[in-house]
Structure formats: structure tokens, C-alpha cells
Write a protein that holds these residues in place. Structure first.
Motif, PDB file in Angstrom:
ATOM      1  N   HIS A 150      24.212  14.351  19.194  1.00  0.00           N
ATOM      2  CA  HIS A 150      24.861  13.533  20.392  1.00  0.00           C
ATOM      3  C   HIS A 150      26.171  14.125  20.707  1.00  0.00           C
ATOM      4  CE1 HIS A 150      25.377  11.056  23.812  1.00  0.00           C
ATOM      5  NE2 HIS A 150      26.402  10.493  23.020  1.00  0.00           N
ATOM      6  N   GLU A 151      26.552  14.703  21.893  1.00  0.00           N
ATOM      7  CA  GLU A 151      28.039  15.126  22.225  1.00  0.00           C
ATOM      8  C   GLU A 151      28.638  15.825  21.074  1.00  0.00           C
ATOM      9  OE1 GLU A 151      29.184  15.072  25.179  1.00  0.00           O
ATOM     10  OE2 GLU A 151      27.283  14.044  25.878  1.00  0.00           O
ATOM     11  N   PRO A 161      20.565   4.347  18.391  1.00  0.00           N
ATOM     12  CA  PRO A 161      21.547   4.456  19.505  1.00  0.00           C
ATOM     13  C   PRO A 161      21.744   3.075  20.217  1.00  0.00           C
ATOM     14  CG  PRO A 161      19.910   5.743  19.988  1.00  0.00           C
ATOM     15  CD  PRO A 161      19.727   5.416  18.504  1.00  0.00           C
ATOM     16  N   ASP A 162      22.833   2.787  20.796  1.00  0.00           N
ATOM     17  CA  ASP A 162      22.759   1.788  21.711  1.00  0.00           C
ATOM     18  C   ASP A 162      22.394   0.209  21.413  1.00  0.00           C
ATOM     19  OD1 ASP A 162      24.237   3.655  23.408  1.00  0.00           O
ATOM     20  OD2 ASP A 162      22.311   4.204  24.037  1.00  0.00           O
ATOM     21  N   PRO A 167      37.838   4.088  19.597  1.00  0.00           N
ATOM     22  CA  PRO A 167      36.596   4.658  19.412  1.00  0.00           C
ATOM     23  C   PRO A 167      35.752   4.696  20.626  1.00  0.00           C
ATOM     24  CG  PRO A 167      36.571   2.550  18.349  1.00  0.00           C
ATOM     25  CD  PRO A 167      38.002   2.909  18.833  1.00  0.00           C
ATOM     26  N   LYS A 168      34.983   5.885  20.843  1.00  0.00           N
ATOM     27  CA  LYS A 168      34.070   6.237  21.829  1.00  0.00           C
ATOM     28  C   LYS A 168      32.639   5.972  21.466  1.00  0.00           C
ATOM     29  CE  LYS A 168      36.955   8.428  25.211  1.00  0.00           C
ATOM     30  NZ  LYS A 168      37.165   9.751  25.833  1.00  0.00           N
ATOM     31  N   ARG A 169      32.506   6.388  20.060  1.00  0.00           N
ATOM     32  CA  ARG A 169      31.100   6.589  19.456  1.00  0.00           C
ATOM     33  C   ARG A 169      30.562   5.320  18.815  1.00  0.00           C
ATOM     34  NH1 ARG A 169      29.782  12.093  19.168  1.00  0.00           N
ATOM     35  NH2 ARG A 169      31.713  13.723  19.305  1.00  0.00           N
ATOM     36  N   ILE A 170      31.540   4.821  17.864  1.00  0.00           N
ATOM     37  CA  ILE A 170      31.201   3.508  16.955  1.00  0.00           C
ATOM     38  C   ILE A 170      32.205   2.462  17.604  1.00  0.00           C
ATOM     39  CG2 ILE A 170      30.867   2.475  15.028  1.00  0.00           C
ATOM     40  CD1 ILE A 170      30.420   5.142  13.468  1.00  0.00           C
ATOM     41  N   GLN A 171      31.449   1.704  18.246  1.00  0.00           N
ATOM     42  CA  GLN A 171      32.343   0.555  19.326  1.00  0.00           C
ATOM     43  C   GLN A 171      32.015  -0.721  18.308  1.00  0.00           C
ATOM     44  OE1 GLN A 171      31.620   0.677  23.269  1.00  0.00           O
ATOM     45  NE2 GLN A 171      32.359   2.917  23.716  1.00  0.00           N
ATOM     46  N   TYR A 182      28.499  -3.923  15.281  1.00  0.00           N
ATOM     47  CA  TYR A 182      29.045  -2.508  15.637  1.00  0.00           C
ATOM     48  C   TYR A 182      27.840  -1.897  16.438  1.00  0.00           C
ATOM     49  CZ  TYR A 182      32.914  -2.863  12.505  1.00  0.00           C
ATOM     50  OH  TYR A 182      33.943  -3.388  11.883  1.00  0.00           O
ATOM     51  N   ARG A 183      28.102  -0.838  17.392  1.00  0.00           N
ATOM     52  CA  ARG A 183      27.081  -0.234  18.190  1.00  0.00           C
ATOM     53  C   ARG A 183      27.735   1.286  18.309  1.00  0.00           C
ATOM     54  NH1 ARG A 183      26.589  -2.764  23.593  1.00  0.00           N
ATOM     55  NH2 ARG A 183      28.666  -2.101  23.847  1.00  0.00           N
ATOM     56  N   PHE A 184      26.466   2.253  17.983  1.00  0.00           N
ATOM     57  CA  PHE A 184      26.877   3.672  18.116  1.00  0.00           C
ATOM     58  C   PHE A 184      26.432   3.703  19.727  1.00  0.00           C
ATOM     59  CE2 PHE A 184      25.233   8.106  18.253  1.00  0.00           C
ATOM     60  CZ  PHE A 184      26.506   8.696  17.764  1.00  0.00           C
ATOM     61  N   VAL A 185      27.326   4.351  20.523  1.00  0.00           N
ATOM     62  CA  VAL A 185      27.093   4.496  21.869  1.00  0.00           C
ATOM     63  C   VAL A 185      26.658   5.905  22.026  1.00  0.00           C
ATOM     64  CG1 VAL A 185      28.305   4.623  24.336  1.00  0.00           C
ATOM     65  CG2 VAL A 185      28.923   3.038  22.534  1.00  0.00           C
ATOM     66  N   LYS A 186      25.410   6.143  22.646  1.00  0.00           N
ATOM     67  CA  LYS A 186      24.998   7.496  23.174  1.00  0.00           C
ATOM     68  C   LYS A 186      25.167   7.785  24.484  1.00  0.00           C
ATOM     69  CE  LYS A 186      20.924  10.192  22.715  1.00  0.00           C
ATOM     70  NZ  LYS A 186      19.326  10.486  21.872  1.00  0.00           N
TER      71      LYS A 186
END
Length: 227
Positions: A132-133, A168-169, A212-216, A223-227
């Protein structure tokens, strides 16, 4: 189950869309590029398992793209060349510079799908990954790449990132994360340890770790991994 990612590089829009449609119906995740420069850029960011590569491309030829991929020591990536060049000499040259298979236009989409399945059956077990990204994790090889560069992660950082990228998410609680990396540990102690692991992980994968933009962080939850 993580889908295998296929990059279709074809300047003819109709053929490009046809291939994408067929591949998606077969359960693959698909990216497309219409010239050689875009192909290299998307390859670097996404680390596909297979590249279906037209040879007669604008900007950078398919042969050059193929050589570039192999020069990156990306031998786990399968390449199927797709071209109107029909001579035996051209086919031999394509195989010599790194192609796994060579399909002549016009072609049968069903036959091409069978060839895709065949080359991935031979080498795809080494190409299990989530991307991802520009961030890619390869669980079987124990590797993490950021924009094509390998990262050095501890075992716990790797396991955390893999768990995040598999979900993710989704908000993951500290308890869930603890169970993933320290299933028999004392939760009251491990809360702080999880936070420390995530801080270190952010320093390695985030452009700005303090933002952080990925692990918020999801306040009060986890925590959340943003995809």
C-alpha cells in the motif's frame, strides 16, 4: 487471503481494460500503466507479483522495463511479455532479458489467463505480499520495503506491521496487538511495550512520525492502519 497483485503495462486502452477485467474476474488485484515510465513508477510503489508487459511502449520500451526489473534483483517477480513481434529471434531475446513467458498479439484472453496461472504457480509462492502506497510486506521472506528500499525491523515490529496490514482500516485494541506478539505476557506491562513498538515502527515507516498517516491512534480504543 491476500490477493496477488498484477501490473498490466499496455498503451492500447482497450487491451489494457480487457486484461484488467479478465484478471479481476480471476481474483487478482490489478494495477495498470500505459507507458514504460509509469510502469517503473508503479512497480516501485507497489511491488507486483506479475507484470504483463507490452514491448512497444511510449517513453520507455518494454525491453528496458524488463531489464530494469531484473537489475533490481527482483527475480521473484514473474514477467509475461505481450507483443506483436513474432520472429523467433525476438522471442528468444525477450526470454534472455528476463521474461518468463511470451505471448503474441492477437491473443486469446483465456489462454493468457492460463499462462498467468502457470507462471504464478511456478513462482508465485515467493511473491506473497501486501502493498500500500509504497509500503510492502513479504511475510514468507520476512522483508519490508518502503519505496523499494528494504527496512530493518525487529521481529515484534514485523509481526505488528503484518497484523496491521492484514487488517486495514480496522481499529485494533492493545489487547489484540498484545495477543499477536506476546500471547502469554502480562497485559498491564505490555500496554506500554506495545506503545513503544509502535513508536519505533512509526519512525521507520512514517514520513513524519509525530503526525502518522499509516498507523493512527484511535483515542480510547487502540490503533488503526489506514489504507
Amino acid at each position: 487471503m491476500v490477493k496477488q497483485l498484477v501490473l498490466v503495462v499496455e498503451d492500447d486502452e482497450m487491451i489494457r481494460e480487457l486484461l484488467a477485467t479478465y484478471l479481476e474476474k480471476q481474483g487478482y488485484e490489478v494495477l495498470t500503466a500505459e507507458d514504460g515510465e509509469e510502469a517503473i513508477e508503479k512497480f516501485q510503489l507497489n511491488s507486483p507479483c506479475l507484470v504483463i508487459l507490452d514491448l512497444m511502449l511510449p517513453k520507455v520500451s518494454g525491453e528496458e522495463v524488463c531489464r530494469w526489473i531484473r537489475e533490481q534483483e527482483r527475480n521473484e517477480v514473474s514477467i509475461i511479455m505481450l507483443t506483436a513481434k513474432v520472429s523467433s529471434e525476438e522471442k528468444i531475446n525477450g526470454l534472455k532479458i528476463g521474461a518468463d513467458d511470451y505471448v503474441i498479439k492477437p491473443f486469446s484472453p483465456d489462454e493468457l489467463m492460463a499462462r498467468v496461472e502457470a507462471v504464478l504457480r511456478r513462482g508465485g509462492q515467493f511473491c506473497q505480499k501486501i502493498s500500500h502506497e509504497g509500503l510492502t510486506i513479504k511475510p514468507r521472506k520476512g522483508e519490508v520495503l518502503l519505496n523499494g528500499e528494504k527496512l530493518s525491523l525487529t521481529k515484534y515490529e514485523f509481526n505488528l506491521l503484518y497484523f496491521f496490514m492484514e487488517n486495514p482500516d480496522v481499529v485494533l485494541t492493545r489487547e489484540q496487538l498484545i495477543q499477536q506478539i506476546h500471547p502469554h505476557a502480562d497485559a498491564s506491562i505490555m500496554d506500554r511495550t506495545i506503545d513503544a513498538h509502535i513508536k519505533k515502527l512509526r519512525e521507520k515507516i512514517e514520513e513524519v512520525p509525530s503526525k502518522p498517516k499509516r498507523i493512527q491512534t484511535v483515542r480510547g480504543m487502540g490503533y488503526r492502519f489506514v489504507k
